[in-house]
Design a protein around this motif. Structure first.
Motif, PDB file in Angstrom:
ATOM      1  N   GLU A  11      34.872 -28.572   5.011  1.00 22.43           N
ATOM      2  CA  GLU A  11      33.892 -28.506   3.935  1.00 22.43           C
ATOM      3  C   GLU A  11      32.478 -28.271   4.446  1.00 22.43           C
ATOM      4  O   GLU A  11      31.596 -27.848   3.687  1.00 22.43           O
ATOM      5  CB  GLU A  11      33.929 -29.804   3.117  1.00 22.43           C
ATOM      6  CG  GLU A  11      35.152 -29.927   2.226  1.00 22.43           C
ATOM      7  CD  GLU A  11      35.082 -31.162   1.354  1.00 22.43           C
ATOM      8  OE1 GLU A  11      34.734 -32.227   1.892  1.00 22.43           O
ATOM      9  OE2 GLU A  11      35.389 -31.051   0.157  1.00 22.43           O
ATOM     10  N   SER A  12      32.253 -28.527   5.740  1.00 26.26           N
ATOM     11  CA  SER A  12      30.917 -28.304   6.300  1.00 26.26           C
ATOM     12  C   SER A  12      30.626 -26.825   6.533  1.00 26.26           C
ATOM     13  O   SER A  12      29.473 -26.440   6.761  1.00 26.26           O
ATOM     14  CB  SER A  12      30.763 -29.069   7.618  1.00 26.26           C
ATOM     15  OG  SER A  12      31.616 -28.521   8.623  1.00 26.26           O
ATOM     16  N   LEU A  13      31.655 -26.000   6.471  1.00 24.48           N
ATOM     17  CA  LEU A  13      31.479 -24.565   6.697  1.00 24.48           C
ATOM     18  C   LEU A  13      30.862 -23.907   5.471  1.00 24.48           C
ATOM     19  O   LEU A  13      31.133 -24.299   4.342  1.00 24.48           O
ATOM     20  CB  LEU A  13      32.831 -23.913   7.003  1.00 24.48           C
ATOM     21  CG  LEU A  13      33.552 -24.383   8.266  1.00 24.48           C
ATOM     22  CD1 LEU A  13      34.939 -23.761   8.350  1.00 24.48           C
ATOM     23  CD2 LEU A  13      32.744 -24.045   9.513  1.00 24.48           C
ATOM     24  N   PRO A  14      30.045 -22.873   5.679  1.00 26.85           N
ATOM     25  CA  PRO A  14      29.478 -22.147   4.533  1.00 26.85           C
ATOM     26  C   PRO A  14      30.564 -21.377   3.792  1.00 26.85           C
ATOM     27  O   PRO A  14      31.621 -21.065   4.339  1.00 26.85           O
ATOM     28  CB  PRO A  14      28.467 -21.203   5.194  1.00 26.85           C
ATOM     29  CG  PRO A  14      28.934 -21.053   6.594  1.00 26.85           C
ATOM     30  CD  PRO A  14      29.573 -22.358   6.970  1.00 26.85           C
ATOM     31  N   ASN A  15      30.285 -21.033   2.549  1.00 28.89           N
ATOM     32  CA  ASN A  15      31.269 -20.331   1.720  1.00 28.89           C
ATOM     33  C   ASN A  15      31.730 -19.021   2.341  1.00 28.89           C
ATOM     34  O   ASN A  15      32.910 -18.654   2.248  1.00 28.89           O
ATOM     35  CB  ASN A  15      30.679 -20.060   0.335  1.00 28.89           C
ATOM     36  CG  ASN A  15      30.558 -21.319  -0.499  1.00 28.89           C
ATOM     37  OD1 ASN A  15      31.101 -22.364  -0.144  1.00 28.89           O
ATOM     38  ND2 ASN A  15      29.847 -21.237  -1.608  1.00 28.89           N
ATOM     39  N   GLU A  16      30.811 -18.319   2.977  1.00 28.67           N
ATOM     40  CA  GLU A  16      31.161 -17.021   3.562  1.00 28.67           C
ATOM     41  C   GLU A  16      32.240 -17.171   4.635  1.00 28.67           C
ATOM     42  O   GLU A  16      33.151 -16.338   4.728  1.00 28.67           O
ATOM     43  CB  GLU A  16      29.923 -16.353   4.163  1.00 28.67           C
ATOM     44  CG  GLU A  16      28.860 -15.931   3.150  1.00 28.67           C
ATOM     45  CD  GLU A  16      28.032 -17.100   2.652  1.00 28.67           C
ATOM     46  OE1 GLU A  16      27.266 -16.892   1.679  1.00 28.67           O
ATOM     47  OE2 GLU A  16      28.130 -18.210   3.224  1.00 28.67           O
ATOM     48  N   ILE A  17      32.150 -18.225   5.443  1.00 29.40           N
ATOM     49  CA  ILE A  17      33.153 -18.460   6.494  1.00 29.40           C
ATOM     50  C   ILE A  17      34.480 -18.883   5.872  1.00 29.40           C
ATOM     51  O   ILE A  17      35.555 -18.435   6.293  1.00 29.40           O
ATOM     52  CB  ILE A  17      32.664 -19.530   7.485  1.00 29.40           C
ATOM     53  CG1 ILE A  17      31.363 -19.079   8.162  1.00 29.40           C
ATOM     54  CG2 ILE A  17      33.739 -19.813   8.519  1.00 29.40           C
ATOM     55  CD1 ILE A  17      31.514 -17.814   8.977  1.00 29.40           C
ATOM     56  N   ARG A  40      34.240 -27.335  -5.582  1.00 32.07           N
ATOM     57  CA  ARG A  40      33.786 -26.245  -4.714  1.00 32.07           C
ATOM     58  C   ARG A  40      34.938 -25.312  -4.348  1.00 32.07           C
ATOM     59  O   ARG A  40      34.832 -24.089  -4.457  1.00 32.07           O
ATOM     60  CB  ARG A  40      33.144 -26.807  -3.444  1.00 32.07           C
ATOM     61  CG  ARG A  40      32.622 -25.709  -2.509  1.00 32.07           C
ATOM     62  CD  ARG A  40      32.271 -26.261  -1.149  1.00 32.07           C
ATOM     63  NE  ARG A  40      31.813 -25.216  -0.259  1.00 32.07           N
ATOM     64  CZ  ARG A  40      31.757 -25.355   1.066  1.00 32.07           C
ATOM     65  NH1 ARG A  40      32.124 -26.502   1.632  1.00 32.07           N
ATOM     66  NH2 ARG A  40      31.340 -24.358   1.832  1.00 32.07           N
ATOM     67  N   GLN A  48      35.523 -16.460  -6.635  1.00 31.67           N
ATOM     68  CA  GLN A  48      34.922 -15.646  -5.587  1.00 31.67           C
ATOM     69  C   GLN A  48      35.937 -14.979  -4.659  1.00 31.67           C
ATOM     70  O   GLN A  48      35.694 -13.867  -4.187  1.00 31.67           O
ATOM     71  CB  GLN A  48      33.969 -16.506  -4.738  1.00 31.67           C
ATOM     72  CG  GLN A  48      32.768 -17.031  -5.514  1.00 31.67           C
ATOM     73  CD  GLN A  48      31.767 -17.721  -4.599  1.00 31.67           C
ATOM     74  OE1 GLN A  48      31.416 -17.220  -3.532  1.00 31.67           O
ATOM     75  NE2 GLN A  48      31.297 -18.887  -5.024  1.00 31.67           N
TER      76      GLN A  48
END
Length: 242
Positions: A11-17, A40, A48
């Protein structure tokens, strides 16, 4: 590392990753693993993430029902590939799928369709008719399809496939109840010219004479690769056309 720590790290990763990671996971596993965890992940998966590819082969009926009822109707416009496989069980899954979602027309971004073990001529004909309303469809495969109907018009089937405007790759393994198209060991030659097909594979069960191969190439002028079984060698021949 326990599951809670693993989830916290993810969950700490950005959405793009996360969206990039999702591309390496089968869409069925992706939905079953991440959908419903939190708002999320639900937003990423349902709003997305694109594209989705679904391979329906050796999955349980419960999983199949869950995907078809709870997910596909809400993401149809983000699905690019559907595969109904598993040989003898493929037709059962396809029939069940169409009881939930009667038409493929809602899958507006669909690029690839694969079917195994279709036995109904009516279903085959309806599927091909729907393919004409899929503006992005480029791959179409029929594998181990043995039709049980006596009243079949395979000329219509072949011509409708050849008239698909964006189709570039096609696999045809469709035969009548006894043998071959119209219970014949020879393939039903297209009368329509395909302006898009580049890769064509036809079942080894069909024999081709030299003049028939010439006719097939004439009706498929953009063909780059052809896999057939010519009568004069009685063996599978792969022809690359430049």
């Amino acid at each position: 590392m326990d599951k809670r720590n693993q989830m916290t790290t993810l969950e700490s990763l950005p959405n793009e990753i996360l969206l990039m990671i999702f591309r390496y996971i089968n869409s069925i596993d992706l939905l079953l693993s991440f959908n419903g965890l939190n708002s999320r992940f639900n937003a990423l998966l349902n709003n997305q993430y694109y594209p989705h590819c679904f391979i329906f082969d050796s999955i349980s009926k419960h999983t199949f029902d869950t995907i078809c009822q709870d997910h596909l109707p809400f993401m149809a416009n983000r699905v690019i590939s559907l595969h109904f496989g598993n040989n003898e069980h493929g037709y059962t899954k396809l029939s069940l799928f169409r009881s939930y979602i009667p038409s493929f027309i809602s899958f507006t971004q669909l690029r690839s369709l694969t079917f195994e073990s279709i036995v109904s001529y009516e279903m085959l004909r309806n599927i091909i008719n729907e393919c004409h309303q899929l503006s992005h469809l480029s791959f179409l495969k029929f594998i181990m399809c043995k039709l049980e109907d006596n009243d079949t018009d395979m000329q219509l089937v072949v011509d409708n496939i050849w008239s698909l405007p964006k189709l570039t790759l096609c696999t045809l393994d469709i035969r009548g109840e006894d043998f071959g198209f119209l219970n014949d060991e020879h393939f039903c030659m297209p009368k329509t010219v395909s302006l898009s097909m580049e890769y064509l594979e036809i079942s080894m069960m069909f024999n081709f004479k030299a003049n028939e191969i010439n006719h097939l190439i004439k009706q498929t002028p953009h063909l780059k690769h052809l896999s057939v079984c010519p009568t004069f060698t009685n063996a599978l021949t792969n022809v690359s056309i430049i």
